[in-house]
Scaffold this active site. Sequence first.
Site, PDB file in Angstrom:
ATOM      1  N   ARG A 132       0.819  -1.208   0.000  1.00 57.04           N
ATOM      2  CA  ARG A 132       0.000   0.000   0.000  1.00 57.04           C
ATOM      3  C   ARG A 132       0.861   1.270   0.000  1.00 57.04           C
ATOM      4  O   ARG A 132       0.562   2.247   0.677  1.00 57.04           O
ATOM      5  CB  ARG A 132      -0.973  -0.008   1.189  1.00 57.04           C
ATOM      6  CG  ARG A 132      -2.137  -0.967   0.984  1.00 57.04           C
ATOM      7  CD  ARG A 132      -3.081  -0.955   2.152  1.00 57.04           C
ATOM      8  NE  ARG A 132      -2.418  -1.429   3.356  1.00 57.04           N
ATOM      9  CZ  ARG A 132      -2.790  -1.141   4.606  1.00 57.04           C
ATOM     10  NH1 ARG A 132      -3.822  -0.365   4.806  1.00 57.04           N
ATOM     11  NH2 ARG A 132      -2.132  -1.627   5.628  1.00 57.04           N
ATOM     12  N   LYS A 140      -1.060   4.492  -0.894  1.00 53.51           N
ATOM     13  CA  LYS A 140      -1.874   5.033   0.199  1.00 53.51           C
ATOM     14  C   LYS A 140      -1.003   5.842   1.156  1.00 53.51           C
ATOM     15  O   LYS A 140      -1.305   6.984   1.499  1.00 53.51           O
ATOM     16  CB  LYS A 140      -2.513   3.870   0.957  1.00 53.51           C
ATOM     17  CG  LYS A 140      -3.228   4.278   2.223  1.00 53.51           C
ATOM     18  CD  LYS A 140      -3.514   3.058   3.098  1.00 53.51           C
ATOM     19  CE  LYS A 140      -4.228   3.445   4.369  1.00 53.51           C
ATOM     20  NZ  LYS A 140      -5.572   3.955   4.117  1.00 53.51           N
ATOM     21  N   CYS A 192      -8.250   1.495   1.182  1.00 51.86           N
ATOM     22  CA  CYS A 192      -8.203   0.125   0.698  1.00 51.86           C
ATOM     23  C   CYS A 192      -9.020  -0.755   1.640  1.00 51.86           C
ATOM     24  O   CYS A 192      -9.134  -0.453   2.823  1.00 51.86           O
ATOM     25  CB  CYS A 192      -6.762  -0.383   0.677  1.00 51.86           C
ATOM     26  SG  CYS A 192      -5.685   0.603  -0.383  1.00 51.86           S
ATOM     27  N   GLU A 245     -31.312   5.788   5.909  1.00 55.09           N
ATOM     28  CA  GLU A 245     -30.728   7.117   5.768  1.00 55.09           C
ATOM     29  C   GLU A 245     -31.739   8.013   5.047  1.00 55.09           C
ATOM     30  O   GLU A 245     -32.209   7.675   3.973  1.00 55.09           O
ATOM     31  CB  GLU A 245     -29.452   7.007   4.937  1.00 55.09           C
ATOM     32  CG  GLU A 245     -28.810   8.322   4.642  1.00 55.09           C
ATOM     33  CD  GLU A 245     -27.820   8.220   3.485  1.00 55.09           C
ATOM     34  OE1 GLU A 245     -27.038   7.270   3.451  1.00 55.09           O
ATOM     35  OE2 GLU A 245     -27.867   9.108   2.628  1.00 55.09           O
ATOM     36  N   HIS A 270     -22.456  11.495   9.339  1.00 52.81           N
ATOM     37  CA  HIS A 270     -21.164  11.809   8.706  1.00 52.81           C
ATOM     38  C   HIS A 270     -20.687  13.194   9.076  1.00 52.81           C
ATOM     39  O   HIS A 270     -19.532  13.534   8.866  1.00 52.81           O
ATOM     40  CB  HIS A 270     -21.286  11.693   7.186  1.00 52.81           C
ATOM     41  CG  HIS A 270     -21.643  10.314   6.757  1.00 52.81           C
ATOM     42  ND1 HIS A 270     -22.933   9.946   6.444  1.00 52.81           N
ATOM     43  CD2 HIS A 270     -20.899   9.199   6.637  1.00 52.81           C
ATOM     44  CE1 HIS A 270     -22.961   8.665   6.134  1.00 52.81           C
ATOM     45  NE2 HIS A 270     -21.744   8.183   6.236  1.00 52.81           N
TER      46      HIS A 270
END
Length: 764
Positions: free
Chosen positions: A16, A19, A526, A675, A704
């Site tokens: 990764r 990332k 990921c 939601e 969120h």
Amino acid sequence: MTTAHIGGYPRIGGNRELKKATEAYWKGDIDREALETVGRELRLANWAAQRDAGLDLVSVGDFAFYDQVLDLSVTLGAVPARFTAEREVARGEVDLDTAFRMARGRAPSGEPAAACEMTKYFDTNYHYLVPELHAGQTFQLASSRLFDQVAEAHAAGHAVKVTLLGPLTWLWLGKAREEGLDRLSLLDSLLPVYGELLTSLAEQGVEWVQLDEPALVQELPQDWRQAYEAAYNVLQSAPVKVLLASYFGGLGENLSLAVGLPVDGLHIDLSRAPEQLEAVLDRLPAYKVLSVGAIDGRNVWRADLALLRERLASARMRLGKRLWVAPSCSLLHVPVDLAAETELDGELKSWLAFARQKLDEVVTLARLLDGRASDVDRERRDAATLALQARRDSTRLHRSEVANRVAAVSDADTRRRSPYATRAIAQRRALDLPLFPTTTIGSFPQTDEIRAARRAFKAGELSSEAYEGRMREEIAFAVARQEALGLDMPVHGEPERNDMVEYFGEQLDGYLFTRNGWVQSYGSRCVKPPVIVGDVSRPGAMTVRWSEFAQALTDKPMKGMLTGPVTMLQWAFVRDDQPRDITCRQIALALRDEVCDLEAAGIRAIQIDEPALREGLPLRQAEWQGYLAWAVECFQLSAAGVRDETQIHTHMCYSEFNDIIAAIAALDADVITIETSRSNMELLDAFQDFAYPNEIGPGVYDIHSPNIPEVDWMVALMEKAAERVPLERLWVNPDCGLKTRQWAEVEPALANMIEAAARLRRQH
Ligand code: GLN
Ligand code: ZN
């Protein structure tokens, strides 16, 4: 000779690296140049891996720091005005930070602005940034990034094939910013820029460009079908060879259209739609290349090379060197390298192939077809045959008691004992809830302390007793907070869960976990999906002790919390040796036992989360009914074993119910929480129009956001809900789990929510 190629390789790196580098760049820990260096090293390593494996062409165009669709949008000059000055676009100099701001709203340089929308790429778990389209939009080459990468690959001595999203699928994935804009109206201004792009690539010496048009595996409106002909007629004058790629399914009614387009080659997905080979062969014009996507690019199973060679032998005969072989789609969707799985036992490992291994499979298949297999190729073929034989016969996979139980499922197993109306009365008596009952979706904050405890436990530094004790403390804390707040139906808070799928997968037989099987989900994020390798069964209770403990701390009905069968399936790599619905039924039966055990332990309400039910919808609408039928049945199977007075909840967090409202109703959950807060309760229209019969908890605030929702605002939302759903069937809850929030946000938010419910009760 058969050409071996791929339509893309994972860019995240074996560890990764991408990332880590992009996140470090965003934080300011490394500079732009250091980031570019990591990108270049990843590209060079990936190309070298492709060449060393023996591919004839390496793939360029599949690299992006965030998203390849975003990079293409930037290249085409489709950069919304809020991110950049027009002259930057006109000069062809849209920079990396602009792309990052489009993706994330902010970047180390430039003014923050609202990020572009992001959504799943077809039926994958890969998320792309949605192109923003508006009337009169103009396009122009606005970045040289792609050309630089081609030059880089050439400098490293590679034979290059460039892969890009084709113009129609790019428009198809785009979203009109203005009501009523026909996206196709932009095609005329878009095509010249594609033309320029192809011409520039040709000038760089690129012979082949793969244009991905996966929209061709979906049902297309007539004007879109016509647009394919028009567009490729225009592009045909570009001085490169075009390979038109379809994947994620069969071409179906678009087959003749796709085969007939004036391009130099066609790629088809033979992994998901092997049956289309004959029809394509019969219609393919004699000048065209056919690339067969024979190696599964969407799953982790080793290919049966001997079988594939046999199946493709006649295609090889008919096409000669016009046959190409490839994975079905870009390898972006599978983990990088099986060699990193040092802890996996040898037998299981021998059944798998990740991206690096799939390169070898493509190359060996090509050589087998050509009759020029080396010793290594023959060994590879024979090893695959043996491994797959062993997999078919393995006692680790097949448990007759599991298969028998699935076979013995009857209609009655999928139905609750009484209809909802009867159950509702029994539940009202058993649960004694007020009007507008309050609850949450399950998780409470996953604090650093919780994560640290889990890490220590996994590393062997914390004993299992000590870890369980820590989790009990967390549960007790969460229950006490909920008691103090006055929630009507508390939850235990899920501290013991790292992930809602992994937690259950780890306790079920038939699942396998990788150490490093990361797949890009979006940007730097990921995921590491588990692999369902064998028959799924439940050796023992998975959540009962937690729920029992939590229930003992309160007189209120504690809601048990499970992940549903469809979501367990959808968020995993699923075995390919039996239909998906059979695997899903096995999971459903394991969950059914858990549900019944929870009930027996005194848990009066149980939530079975199905956030992935909708995303499992097939790409072709014609297949929706078939999928929904078994998906619904699996949910019912998991839920229907309980008494009338036990309340089954489900939860879904997406904003599109219109298409599937009948299926949602067929689940027959007593309560569904969804939601809705961001849609101003308009989402409930679908429920109202359908006369949805059971209870609904429309989320009253967006979890969120760190903002504390106001009482008035939540009351107003619920009033809107009450216009659409009878009062006595409404619940009050947030719109998803709270695990990503802090307690300091959760407590005041829930206090306000409970105050809102109290006010609603006074008013009604
Ligand atoms: N029960 C889960 C939670 O609260 C639901 C998560 C989800 O909807 N994705 O975290
Ligand atoms: Zn949710």
